[in-house]
Scaffold this motif. Structure first.
Motif, PDB file in Angstrom:
ATOM      1  N   ALA A 107      26.381  14.070 101.364  1.00  0.00           N
ATOM      2  CA  ALA A 107      24.962  13.749 101.097  1.00  0.00           C
ATOM      3  C   ALA A 107      24.812  11.903 101.352  1.00  0.00           C
ATOM      4  O   ALA A 107      24.930  10.388 100.670  1.00  0.00           O
ATOM      5  CB  ALA A 107      25.267  13.102  99.429  1.00  0.00           C
ATOM      6  N   GLU A 156      20.712   9.377 104.417  1.00  0.00           N
ATOM      7  CA  GLU A 156      19.424   9.358 105.942  1.00  0.00           C
ATOM      8  C   GLU A 156      19.916  10.591 106.331  1.00  0.00           C
ATOM      9  O   GLU A 156      21.025  10.692 106.234  1.00  0.00           O
ATOM     10  CB  GLU A 156      19.406   8.679 106.607  1.00  0.00           C
ATOM     11  CG  GLU A 156      18.459   8.869 107.561  1.00  0.00           C
ATOM     12  CD  GLU A 156      18.140   8.590 109.039  1.00  0.00           C
ATOM     13  OE1 GLU A 156      17.507   8.040 110.215  1.00  0.00           O
ATOM     14  OE2 GLU A 156      19.693   7.560 109.907  1.00  0.00           O
ATOM     15  N   THR A 157      19.417  11.436 105.790  1.00  0.00           N
ATOM     16  CA  THR A 157      19.823  12.624 105.523  1.00  0.00           C
ATOM     17  C   THR A 157      19.966  13.094 107.837  1.00  0.00           C
ATOM     18  O   THR A 157      19.416  12.253 108.617  1.00  0.00           O
ATOM     19  CB  THR A 157      19.187  13.791 105.478  1.00  0.00           C
ATOM     20  OG1 THR A 157      17.438  13.446 106.579  1.00  0.00           O
ATOM     21  CG2 THR A 157      18.604  13.869 104.292  1.00  0.00           C
ATOM     22  N   SER A 161      16.212  16.501 108.997  1.00  0.00           N
ATOM     23  CA  SER A 161      16.060  17.702 108.020  1.00  0.00           C
ATOM     24  C   SER A 161      15.872  16.665 106.450  1.00  0.00           C
ATOM     25  O   SER A 161      16.100  16.314 106.520  1.00  0.00           O
ATOM     26  CB  SER A 161      18.151  17.216 107.622  1.00  0.00           C
ATOM     27  OG  SER A 161      18.894  17.828 106.576  1.00  0.00           O
ATOM     28  N   THR A 162      15.629  18.524 105.449  1.00  0.00           N
ATOM     29  CA  THR A 162      15.501  17.853 104.107  1.00  0.00           C
ATOM     30  C   THR A 162      16.842  17.672 103.423  1.00  0.00           C
ATOM     31  O   THR A 162      17.981  17.969 103.570  1.00  0.00           O
ATOM     32  CB  THR A 162      14.538  18.641 103.727  1.00  0.00           C
ATOM     33  OG1 THR A 162      15.364  20.285 103.318  1.00  0.00           O
ATOM     34  CG2 THR A 162      13.509  19.352 104.177  1.00  0.00           C
ATOM     35  N   ARG A 163      16.263  17.132 102.229  1.00  0.00           N
ATOM     36  CA  ARG A 163      17.969  17.138 101.738  1.00  0.00           C
ATOM     37  C   ARG A 163      18.130  18.054 101.244  1.00  0.00           C
ATOM     38  O   ARG A 163      19.408  18.379 101.061  1.00  0.00           O
ATOM     39  CB  ARG A 163      17.520  16.684 100.431  1.00  0.00           C
ATOM     40  CG  ARG A 163      18.554  15.623  99.514  1.00  0.00           C
ATOM     41  CD  ARG A 163      19.577  15.294 100.302  1.00  0.00           C
ATOM     42  NE  ARG A 163      19.299  14.277 100.228  1.00  0.00           N
ATOM     43  CZ  ARG A 163      19.590  13.394 101.143  1.00  0.00           C
ATOM     44  NH1 ARG A 163      21.022  13.530 101.469  1.00  0.00           N
ATOM     45  NH2 ARG A 163      19.538  11.810 101.485  1.00  0.00           N
ATOM     46  N   SER A 164      17.507  19.710 101.135  1.00  0.00           N
ATOM     47  CA  SER A 164      18.267  20.825 100.582  1.00  0.00           C
ATOM     48  C   SER A 164      18.864  21.463 101.392  1.00  0.00           C
ATOM     49  O   SER A 164      19.671  22.242 101.666  1.00  0.00           O
ATOM     50  CB  SER A 164      16.645  21.532 100.323  1.00  0.00           C
ATOM     51  OG  SER A 164      16.226  21.706  98.746  1.00  0.00           O
ATOM     52  N   ALA A 174      20.313  19.503 104.052  1.00  0.00           N
ATOM     53  CA  ALA A 174      21.695  18.686 103.927  1.00  0.00           C
ATOM     54  C   ALA A 174      22.403  19.320 103.333  1.00  0.00           C
ATOM     55  O   ALA A 174      24.033  19.314 103.934  1.00  0.00           O
ATOM     56  CB  ALA A 174      21.274  17.285 104.458  1.00  0.00           C
ATOM     57  N   PHE A 175      22.449  19.934 102.503  1.00  0.00           N
ATOM     58  CA  PHE A 175      23.388  20.497 101.360  1.00  0.00           C
ATOM     59  C   PHE A 175      23.899  21.487 101.670  1.00  0.00           C
ATOM     60  O   PHE A 175      25.556  22.043 101.938  1.00  0.00           O
ATOM     61  CB  PHE A 175      22.848  20.981 100.226  1.00  0.00           C
ATOM     62  CG  PHE A 175      22.923  19.902  99.619  1.00  0.00           C
ATOM     63  CD1 PHE A 175      24.084  19.209  98.552  1.00  0.00           C
ATOM     64  CD2 PHE A 175      21.630  18.526  98.762  1.00  0.00           C
ATOM     65  CE1 PHE A 175      24.197  18.303  97.463  1.00  0.00           C
ATOM     66  CE2 PHE A 175      21.818  17.986  97.888  1.00  0.00           C
ATOM     67  CZ  PHE A 175      23.128  17.359  97.057  1.00  0.00           C
ATOM     68  N   ASP A 231      25.220  20.322 106.781  1.00  0.00           N
ATOM     69  CA  ASP A 231      25.546  19.762 107.047  1.00  0.00           C
ATOM     70  C   ASP A 231      27.490  19.649 106.645  1.00  0.00           C
ATOM     71  O   ASP A 231      27.139  19.871 105.745  1.00  0.00           O
ATOM     72  CB  ASP A 231      25.704  17.925 106.032  1.00  0.00           C
ATOM     73  CG  ASP A 231      24.018  17.199 106.233  1.00  0.00           C
ATOM     74  OD1 ASP A 231      23.648  17.155 107.407  1.00  0.00           O
ATOM     75  OD2 ASP A 231      24.213  16.026 105.619  1.00  0.00           O
ATOM     76  N   SER A 246      21.395  20.190  95.286  1.00  0.00           N
ATOM     77  CA  SER A 246      20.688  19.550  94.505  1.00  0.00           C
ATOM     78  C   SER A 246      21.425  18.049  93.820  1.00  0.00           C
ATOM     79  O   SER A 246      22.052  18.485  92.999  1.00  0.00           O
ATOM     80  CB  SER A 246      19.363  19.919  94.261  1.00  0.00           C
ATOM     81  OG  SER A 246      19.016  19.931  92.862  1.00  0.00           O
ATOM     82  N   PHE A 247      20.689  17.439  93.758  1.00  0.00           N
ATOM     83  CA  PHE A 247      21.142  16.091  93.470  1.00  0.00           C
ATOM     84  C   PHE A 247      20.869  16.557  91.825  1.00  0.00           C
ATOM     85  O   PHE A 247      21.106  15.342  90.775  1.00  0.00           O
ATOM     86  CB  PHE A 247      20.353  14.941  93.352  1.00  0.00           C
ATOM     87  CG  PHE A 247      20.778  14.080  94.818  1.00  0.00           C
ATOM     88  CD1 PHE A 247      22.081  14.420  95.365  1.00  0.00           C
ATOM     89  CD2 PHE A 247      19.504  13.807  95.691  1.00  0.00           C
ATOM     90  CE1 PHE A 247      22.678  13.769  96.416  1.00  0.00           C
ATOM     91  CE2 PHE A 247      20.346  13.176  97.275  1.00  0.00           C
ATOM     92  CZ  PHE A 247      21.466  13.444  97.843  1.00  0.00           C
TER      93      PHE A 247
END
Length: 773
Positions: free
Chosen positions: A205, A208-209, A289-292, A294-295, A298, A691-692
């Motif tokens: 997390a 920056e992705t 990358s979107t945050r989704s 990245a989860f 990564d 997700s967060f």
């Protein structure tokens, strides 16, 4: 505090001016004209066979430029994305490293595995078209949990990895005789402490992705990859191998990076796909990358189970330690992914303690989860947690006070350098560090504070964590100095700053060495065109490795300058000395400045431009952290009322940077201890905490009400600066300190073997059990 005299705690960071004004250059900032945008089509399944991929509808969509699949990647001769040094397992067996495609064509191995890349004129058009790519899957049974991966007769993920075993590593001392000797010690020991501890899987997390922009130059048949990395050279070497091109045919450029923590070290499947797409289209192709994403894409962290045993004599002396460490490696082998669970883990044992015999072995298994990779600590927190929890258990087994037991077994400073069965510690004063931490934590008055908490129906506990880690990782690093003209000097570094303040620390280090104003030094990094080699900014290595290279480069440059100055000043070289930015003739007032010497050198066909490399051995940062918690038994809420950290980072190049690194790494550790957990559904392999909203990131209120920091610096003897490193100390120490404090707070041993994270529900349940007895 032992610090660089040219830097004080209040020296402003050079980087901050641009960053606080929003003038940083991050991966998603507009960069190149005529850029196209990419979106990846990803597997919704953890394990499935790809039956077919249809791109026809996507290609018809507006503004779509191309859709690439596995066939396009294969036609471009792209190799496996997995890159890891060979590692020998038990009996000489090799580590298994399955082929990892840039785009999957036959099977997908985890949720988020990329299957296709859609490129369009705008990000929105690419996203809309990605939804039109039709992939038919034949879903297969998924292996998610470590226990399931190890199960005999269970689902096999790779034919070349029977039992899903990646490697069975016999340890840094692969000696059957040593195993027998350790077993004999345990059989005869008056006391044996045993624990099984789990380090849960974690999401890195970064703020920056990940992202990248691929560029192809047809005229030179070469590529450029703009990417957020932790070393342009290190990532270039890995990506060039994946692409099957010479290093000189791939330039990597990294500008500002919004956090990395080790996760941005490896090559990822997206990077070669971007380069292939850029070549096919003849224009830059960008992806963020979107945050989704990245989860699930990564590299993730931890996911280990460790069986730890400690043999103790009847006087409380430690005799031997034995650890069996198991890791859920994920679907593929990532760069350094196995190394962090083998060498990185083992090198932290036996910590600060004099333990004559050590037996550590590791087994890593494949599963249908995101690959494990380096994340702050990278094997060190796992090892220290197991060691400190088994020491706490030893105190219970022997009936000896935990602090007294620790102090009885600390390696004294008089024993330095101290050779353990695995490492040789060059320096350290462990007893003084523990004493300073106990004093700063007001340990002697803890029982008084416990009684005050009890009056308010609260449970109070205190936990100690002695910590020793290793810093440095790969020893080689390179630096350069060059003179562009005027009173300016360019300092080139391979290591990438991802928030550590390199542009402040390294120019000041060089300025102090040369006796010039740091404002005259420009710091450059993040571009393979600099021609510098080395490794990434990981493992707390930058200050010691890059710092040593800077010192060496400066010294070689000054030696060259001395020869030039002797000719210019018409004096023998033996009569030339360098002082405060000038070459001087001893005993006279004749002198010439460094910058004038560099200018005149070019006029006579010489150059002071210099590039040098050094190899810096491991160092061993250490410390003692003490957590004090207060627990509400009615809700299970844990308040961290004070946290004390006393560390030995060696010589500090910048006291403010050290303080910030310790605070940040403590926050990482508190997140693991109290909130974070990357939970997968055991049946489908979906990341439930994706997700967060679902993943428990640490918040400001999880930080201690009062943080007490101090240093007890003992200079390292293995590098000219005396630096040891500090970026991972807090993460390595914090988890054991917090969990030991919670165990100490809850009565009747109800939390002695609680697994992380210590959520309110777990803590509340333990309180009910402990208080009911």
């Amino acid at each position: 505090m032992t610090a660089n005299p040219t830097l004080t705690k209040h020296t402003p960071r050079v980087e901050d001016d641009a960053l606080v004004r929003g003038a940083g250059r991050f991966m998603d900032d507009p960069r190149l004209p005529n850029t196209a945008y990419a979106v990846f089509v990803r597997s919704p399944h953890a394990h499935a066979r790809i039956v077919s991929v249809s791109t026809e509808e996507a290609l018809k969509a507006k503004k779509v430029l191309a859709v690439l699949t596995a066939g396009d990647i294969k036609a471009a001769n792209v190799g496996s994305v997995s890159r890891h040094p060979p590692m020998a397992g038990r009996g000489g067996a090799k580590m298994i490293m399955p082929f990892r495609p840039s785009l999957a064509g036959e099977k997908v191995m985890h949720v988020g595995d990329p299957v296709a890349i859609v490129v369009a004129e705008t990000p929105a058009a690419a996203q809309d078209a990605a939804d039109l790519v039709q992939v038919e899957y034949e879903e297969l049974p998924a292996v998610i949990d470590l226990r399931d991966a190890m199960k005999k007769g269970g689902t096999q993920l790779y034919p070349e990895a029977p039992g899903n075993l990646c490697v069975d590593w016999p340890g840094p001392v692969p000696d059957e005789q040593n195993e027998r000797e350790v077993a004999e010690i345990f059989a005869k020991a008056p006391h044996v402490a045993k624990v099984s501890v789990t380090n849960q899987r974690m999401v890195v997390a970064s703020m920056e992705t990940r992202g990248g922009t691929g560029v192809y130059d047809k005229a030179n048949d070469s590529y450029t990859l703009y990417v957020c990395s932790q070393s342009a050279d290190s990532l270039r070497n890995l990506c060039a191998a994946v692409m099957g091109v010479p290093n000189e045919k791939l330039r990597v450029i990294t500008e500002d990076v919004g956090g990395a923590f080790g996760m941005k070290t490896p090559p990822y499947p997206e990077y070669p796909a971007l380069l292939v797409a850029a070549r096919q289209l003849g224009r830059p192709v960008h992806w963020q990358s979107t945050r989704s994403e990245a989860f699930v894409t990564d590299t993730q962290a931890r996911d280990t189970v460790t069986e730890a045993e400690l043999a103790i004599d009847d006087k409380g002396k430690f005799l031997a330690v034995r650890m069996r460490h198991l890791c859920n490696q994920g679907a593929y082998v990532s760069t350094a992914g196995v190394n962090i669970n083998t060498n990185n883990f083992a090198r932290c044992v036996p910590g600060m303690y004099r333990i004559p015999k050590v037996d550590v072995s590791v087994a890593c298994y494949f599963s249908n989860t995101s690959p494990i990779g380096p994340s702050r600590g990278a094997g060190r927190p796992e090892a220290n947690y197991a060691l400190e929890r088994v020491v706490e258990e030893a105190a219970r087994v022997t009936g000896i006070d935990p602090v007294r037991l620790r102090k009885k077994n600390l390696i004294p400073p008089s024993a330095m350098p101290f050779k353990t069965p695995i490492n040789t510690y060059d320096s350290g004063d462990f007893p003084a560090i523990v004493d300073k931490a106990l004093e700063l934590a007001d340990f002697d008055n803890f029982n008084k504070r416990r009684r005050e908490s009890a009056k308010r129906r609260k449970l109070r506990g205190i936990g100690v964590s002695c910590m020793l880690e290793h810093a440095g990782a790969m020893p080689m690093e390179q630096a350069s100095v060059s003179f562009p003209g005027g009173d300016q000097l360019i300092l080139g570094c391979n290591v990438q700053s991802t928030g550590q303040g390199h542009a402040t620390v390294f120019p000041h280090l060089l300025a102090g060495r040369l006796g010039i104003d740091a404002a005259k030094i420009q710091h450059r990094h993040g571009d393979t065109a600099l021609g510098l080699t080395g490794f990434a900014s990981v493992g707390s290595r930058s200050a010691m490795c890059a710092g040593s290279a800077i010192v060496r480069t400066a010294d070689v440059m000054l030696a060259k300058g001395k020869k030039v100055a002797s000719a210019l000043l018409e004096a023998s070289e033996a009569d030339i000395q360098y002082r405060n930015g000038n070459f001087e003739v001893v005993g006279t007032d004749r002198k010439i400045s460094l910058f004038e010497t560099a200018k005149r050198a070019k006029e006579i066909g010489e150059s002071l431009d210099t590039k040098e490399k050094t190899e810096t051995p491991l160092t061993f940062p250490n410390g003692c952290h003490i957590a004090e918690v207060e627990i509400d038994p009615d809700t299970g809420a844990v308040d961290l009322v004070t946290y004390t950290a006393v560390d030995d980072p060696g010589v500090m190049l910048d006291a403010m940077i050290v303080e910030g690194q310790v605070q940040g790494s403590i926050a990482n550790g508190l997140g693991q201890a109290l909130t974070e957990n990357a939970v997968y559904d055991s049946g489908s392999g979906q990341l439930v905490a994706g997700s967060f909203m679902d993943y428990g990131m640490p918040r400001a209120h999880h930080m201690p009400v009062e943080l007490r920091e101090a240093v007890h610096s003992v200079p390292a003897k293995s590098n000219p600066l005396g630096v040891k490193g500090t970026g991972e100390a807090g993460t390595t120490a914090a988890i054991a300190a917090v969990m030991n404090a919670i165990s100490n707070a809850i009565p009747n041993g109800a939390a002695d073997h609680m697994d992380m994270p210590a959520t309110p529900a777990k803590v509340w349940e333990a309180c009910q059990k402990g208080m009911a007895k």
